[in-house]
Design a protein around this motif. Structure first.
Motif, PDB file in Angstrom:
ATOM      1  N   CYS A 197       0.822  -1.210   0.000  1.00  0.00           N
ATOM      2  CA  CYS A 197       0.000   0.000   0.000  1.00  0.00           C
ATOM      3  C   CYS A 197       0.856   1.260   0.000  1.00  0.00           C
ATOM      4  O   CYS A 197       0.379   2.337  -0.366  1.00  0.00           O
ATOM      5  N   LEU A 198       2.114   1.149   0.412  1.00  0.00           N
ATOM      6  CA  LEU A 198       3.020   2.291   0.356  1.00  0.00           C
ATOM      7  C   LEU A 198       3.595   2.495  -1.040  1.00  0.00           C
ATOM      8  O   LEU A 198       4.226   3.513  -1.312  1.00  0.00           O
ATOM      9  N   VAL A 199       3.375   1.512  -1.911  1.00  0.00           N
ATOM     10  CA  VAL A 199       3.937   1.557  -3.260  1.00  0.00           C
ATOM     11  C   VAL A 199       2.867   1.887  -4.298  1.00  0.00           C
ATOM     12  O   VAL A 199       3.096   2.661  -5.219  1.00  0.00           O
ATOM     13  N   SER A 200       1.691   1.295  -4.144  1.00  0.00           N
ATOM     14  CA  SER A 200       0.625   1.502  -5.125  1.00  0.00           C
ATOM     15  C   SER A 200      -0.721   1.514  -4.419  1.00  0.00           C
ATOM     16  O   SER A 200      -0.885   0.926  -3.350  1.00  0.00           O
ATOM     17  N   GLY A 201      -1.687   2.184  -5.019  1.00  0.00           N
ATOM     18  CA  GLY A 201      -3.028   2.224  -4.461  1.00  0.00           C
ATOM     19  C   GLY A 201      -3.296   3.497  -3.692  1.00  0.00           C
ATOM     20  O   GLY A 201      -2.394   4.294  -3.419  1.00  0.00           O
ATOM     21  N   ASP A 202      -4.571   3.695  -3.310  1.00  0.00           N
ATOM     22  CA  ASP A 202      -4.967   4.941  -2.662  1.00  0.00           C
ATOM     23  C   ASP A 202      -5.302   4.753  -1.192  1.00  0.00           C
ATOM     24  O   ASP A 202      -5.793   5.677  -0.549  1.00  0.00           O
ATOM     25  N   LEU A 203      -5.025   3.574  -0.633  1.00  0.00           N
ATOM     26  CA  LEU A 203      -5.286   3.315   0.777  1.00  0.00           C
ATOM     27  C   LEU A 203      -3.981   3.215   1.542  1.00  0.00           C
ATOM     28  O   LEU A 203      -3.003   2.642   1.044  1.00  0.00           O
ATOM     29  N   THR A 204      -3.947   3.772   2.733  1.00  0.00           N
ATOM     30  CA  THR A 204      -2.804   3.523   3.600  1.00  0.00           C
ATOM     31  C   THR A 204      -2.902   2.087   4.098  1.00  0.00           C
ATOM     32  O   THR A 204      -3.965   1.458   4.022  1.00  0.00           O
ATOM     33  N   PRO A 205      -1.813   1.521   4.633  1.00  0.00           N
ATOM     34  CA  PRO A 205      -1.876   0.136   5.100  1.00  0.00           C
ATOM     35  C   PRO A 205      -2.977  -0.127   6.116  1.00  0.00           C
ATOM     36  O   PRO A 205      -3.704  -1.121   6.016  1.00  0.00           O
ATOM     37  N   GLY A 214     -13.299  -8.024   6.152  1.00  0.00           N
ATOM     38  CA  GLY A 214     -14.058  -9.226   5.855  1.00  0.00           C
ATOM     39  C   GLY A 214     -13.523 -10.042   4.702  1.00  0.00           C
ATOM     40  O   GLY A 214     -13.979 -11.171   4.474  1.00  0.00           O
ATOM     41  N   ASP A 215     -12.558  -9.501   3.952  1.00  0.00           N
ATOM     42  CA  ASP A 215     -11.987 -10.198   2.796  1.00  0.00           C
ATOM     43  C   ASP A 215     -10.696 -10.938   3.129  1.00  0.00           C
ATOM     44  O   ASP A 215     -10.240 -11.763   2.333  1.00  0.00           O
ATOM     45  N   LEU A 216     -10.087 -10.631   4.267  1.00  0.00           N
ATOM     46  CA  LEU A 216      -8.718 -11.072   4.526  1.00  0.00           C
ATOM     47  C   LEU A 216      -8.601 -12.588   4.633  1.00  0.00           C
ATOM     48  O   LEU A 216      -9.299 -13.228   5.413  1.00  0.00           O
ATOM     49  N   GLY A 217      -7.666 -13.134   3.849  1.00  0.00           N
ATOM     50  CA  GLY A 217      -7.340 -14.545   3.936  1.00  0.00           C
ATOM     51  C   GLY A 217      -5.902 -14.767   4.357  1.00  0.00           C
ATOM     52  O   GLY A 217      -5.548 -15.826   4.861  1.00  0.00           O
ATOM     53  N   ALA A 218      -5.052 -13.763   4.131  1.00  0.00           N
ATOM     54  CA  ALA A 218      -3.644 -13.812   4.530  1.00  0.00           C
ATOM     55  C   ALA A 218      -3.157 -12.370   4.635  1.00  0.00           C
ATOM     56  O   ALA A 218      -3.649 -11.489   3.927  1.00  0.00           O
ATOM     57  N   VAL A 219      -2.179 -12.151   5.524  1.00  0.00           N
ATOM     58  CA  VAL A 219      -1.657 -10.800   5.743  1.00  0.00           C
ATOM     59  C   VAL A 219      -0.149 -10.861   5.910  1.00  0.00           C
ATOM     60  O   VAL A 219       0.378 -11.735   6.607  1.00  0.00           O
ATOM     61  N   ALA A 220       0.549  -9.910   5.274  1.00  0.00           N
ATOM     62  CA  ALA A 220       1.985  -9.712   5.487  1.00  0.00           C
ATOM     63  C   ALA A 220       2.205  -8.256   5.875  1.00  0.00           C
ATOM     64  O   ALA A 220       1.486  -7.371   5.397  1.00  0.00           O
ATOM     65  N   VAL A 221       3.196  -8.008   6.722  1.00  0.00           N
ATOM     66  CA  VAL A 221       3.362  -6.657   7.272  1.00  0.00           C
ATOM     67  C   VAL A 221       4.804  -6.158   7.224  1.00  0.00           C
ATOM     68  O   VAL A 221       5.198  -5.311   8.029  1.00  0.00           O
ATOM     69  N   GLU A 222       5.628  -6.666   6.295  1.00  0.00           N
ATOM     70  CA  GLU A 222       6.998  -6.154   6.261  1.00  0.00           C
ATOM     71  C   GLU A 222       7.008  -4.679   5.886  1.00  0.00           C
ATOM     72  O   GLU A 222       6.083  -4.165   5.252  1.00  0.00           O
ATOM     73  N   ASP A 223       8.048  -4.012   6.287  1.00  0.00           N
ATOM     74  CA  ASP A 223       8.198  -2.590   6.064  1.00  0.00           C
ATOM     75  C   ASP A 223       8.590  -2.321   4.610  1.00  0.00           C
ATOM     76  O   ASP A 223       9.123  -3.202   3.913  1.00  0.00           O
ATOM     77  N   MET A 224       8.315  -1.111   4.132  1.00  0.00           N
ATOM     78  CA  MET A 224       8.739  -0.664   2.802  1.00  0.00           C
ATOM     79  C   MET A 224       8.901   0.845   2.809  1.00  0.00           C
ATOM     80  O   MET A 224       8.242   1.531   3.589  1.00  0.00           O
ATOM     81  N   GLU A 236      12.707  -0.278   9.161  1.00  0.00           N
ATOM     82  CA  GLU A 236      13.668   0.117   8.138  1.00  0.00           C
ATOM     83  C   GLU A 236      13.002   0.761   6.923  1.00  0.00           C
ATOM     84  O   GLU A 236      13.646   0.973   5.902  1.00  0.00           O
ATOM     85  N   GLY A 237      11.703   1.053   7.034  1.00  0.00           N
ATOM     86  CA  GLY A 237      10.979   1.703   5.953  1.00  0.00           C
ATOM     87  C   GLY A 237      10.046   2.754   6.513  1.00  0.00           C
ATOM     88  O   GLY A 237      10.297   3.316   7.575  1.00  0.00           O
ATOM     89  N   ASP A 238       8.937   3.006   5.793  1.00  0.00           N
ATOM     90  CA  ASP A 238       8.019   4.081   6.163  1.00  0.00           C
ATOM     91  C   ASP A 238       6.684   3.583   6.703  1.00  0.00           C
ATOM     92  O   ASP A 238       5.753   4.372   6.857  1.00  0.00           O
ATOM     93  N   MET A 239       6.579   2.308   6.999  1.00  0.00           N
ATOM     94  CA  MET A 239       5.346   1.744   7.517  1.00  0.00           C
ATOM     95  C   MET A 239       5.048   2.229   8.937  1.00  0.00           C
ATOM     96  O   MET A 239       5.946   2.248   9.784  1.00  0.00           O
ATOM     97  N   ASP A 240       3.792   2.624   9.169  1.00  0.00           N
ATOM     98  CA  ASP A 240       3.329   2.897  10.529  1.00  0.00           C
ATOM     99  C   ASP A 240       2.860   1.563  11.100  1.00  0.00           C
ATOM    100  O   ASP A 240       1.671   1.232  11.073  1.00  0.00           O
ATOM    101  N   LEU A 241       3.815   0.780  11.592  1.00  0.00           N
ATOM    102  CA  LEU A 241       3.514  -0.578  12.014  1.00  0.00           C
ATOM    103  C   LEU A 241       2.521  -0.635  13.183  1.00  0.00           C
ATOM    104  O   LEU A 241       1.617  -1.477  13.186  1.00  0.00           O
ATOM    105  N   PRO A 242       2.629   0.234  14.190  1.00  0.00           N
ATOM    106  CA  PRO A 242       1.610   0.205  15.241  1.00  0.00           C
ATOM    107  C   PRO A 242       0.196   0.421  14.711  1.00  0.00           C
ATOM    108  O   PRO A 242      -0.754  -0.224  15.169  1.00  0.00           O
TER     109      PRO A 242
END
Length: 305
Positions: A197-205, A214-224, A236-242
């Motif tokens: 979401c930090l690379v493409s799209g109009d939604l923040t993570p 309601g759609d989620l089947g798998a989730v990954a949260v590495e930083d970018m 090490e990236g710009d993700m607001d992990l909290p």
């Protein structure tokens, strides 16, 4: 499965542990305190084209059970199907034989996921060749819809959640593209890599988590970093992990939350424990931020099974 005591369940992708034997990698994850593994079916770990796949999968299932690790199955191997072309062929490849090879591989991965009792199998679209009609209703979307429909149908027969991952630069690269595809293929789940979401799209993570709970089947949260498709360790990236982990807790997501750090296998020995500590710290901080959002507590959980 819902998180124990309200906490999230963490996994690490084996594509970030390719300097380890699979058995050693699993032991390291279990000893460190991870709840599961995101198994990238590839030449390094659990090669699907090596002999005795069914027997090896059964042995792996027993090993995971003994270690108390859950699993998801990932299909993003770079050169497994073609040693000269990264990620080819795909579901949008022009050659019908190429698309058939990708579909056969994805069905094989569904079989592995079913035999492991995995929460989901994730897969993506691919990059259309130059000159391909990529408009809605065009050639690429027609090929993709047909292939994804076949994967979802086969996964349903095997009792596996089929989760589609938007990938930057591919035909479907953001959540809006997933929504368009899901409208064409009932039963499709979302494999959300929040870093994308930090690379493409109009939604923040965190917005993506809340909107697609309601759609989620798998989730990954590495930083970018913003605008660059570079998988990085937490911090090490710009993700607001909290914010992301707080959103996952708020919607009561019960599936595994994985890290995909494929460029960091050389430092997995230190990164595996360090990353888990960072995730737990960020989760505690995120829980504080979402404490006063009671409306979210009734959202549908995103656990795949």
């Amino acid at each position: 499965m819902t998180p124990a005591a309200g906490g999230l369940r963490y996994a690490y992708n084996t594509n970030g542990m390719t300097s380890h034997r699979l058995d050693d990698a699993l032991a390291l994850l279990a000893d460190t305190g991870y709840d599961g593994v995101a198994l990238t079916v590839d030449v390094a770990h659990h090669d699907p084209f090596a002999p005795r796949l069914a027997l090896r999968t059964a042995a792996l299932a027993r090993r995971l059970d003994r270690l108390g690790l859950g699993s998801t199955v990932e299909t993003g191997a770079r050169f497994l199907l073609d040693p000269r072309r990264k990620h080819e062929p795909t579901l949008v490849t022009a050659d019908p034989a190429g698309r058939a090879r990708r579909l056969a591989f994805l069905r094989l991965c569904v079989d592995v996921a079913a035999d492991l009792g995995a929460e989901a199998v994730s897969f993506w679209a691919g990059v259309p060749a130059p000159g391909t009609d990529v408009s809605p209703g065009g050639t690429a979307w027609g090929h993709l819809t047909e292939g994804v429909g076949a994967v979802v149908a086969y996964a349903a027969e095997r009792g596996v959640a089929a989760a589609f991952e938007p990938e930057p630069g591919m035909l479907v690269e953001d959540c809006a593209g997933f929504s368009r595809l899901a409208a064409l293929v009932p039963g499709l789940r979302l494999a959300l890599d929040t870093g994308h979401c930090l690379v493409s799209g109009d939604l923040t993570p965190d917005q993506a988590v809340l909107r697609h709970a309601g759609d989620l089947g798998a989730v990954a949260v590495e930083d970018m970093p913003y605008g660059r498709h570079e998988h990085r360790a937490p911090g090490e990236g710009d993700m607001d992990l909290p914010a992301v982990l707080g959103a996952l807790r708020a919607v009561r997501y019960g599936g595994l939350v994985s890290l995909e750090l494929s460029r960091d296998a050389h430092r997995a020995d230190v990164l595996v424990p360090r990353a888990l500590e960072a995730l737990r710290r960020a989760e505690r901080a995120g829980a504080e931020g979402f404490r006063d959002v009671p409306a979210l507590h009734g959202a549908a959980p995103g656990s795949a099974r």
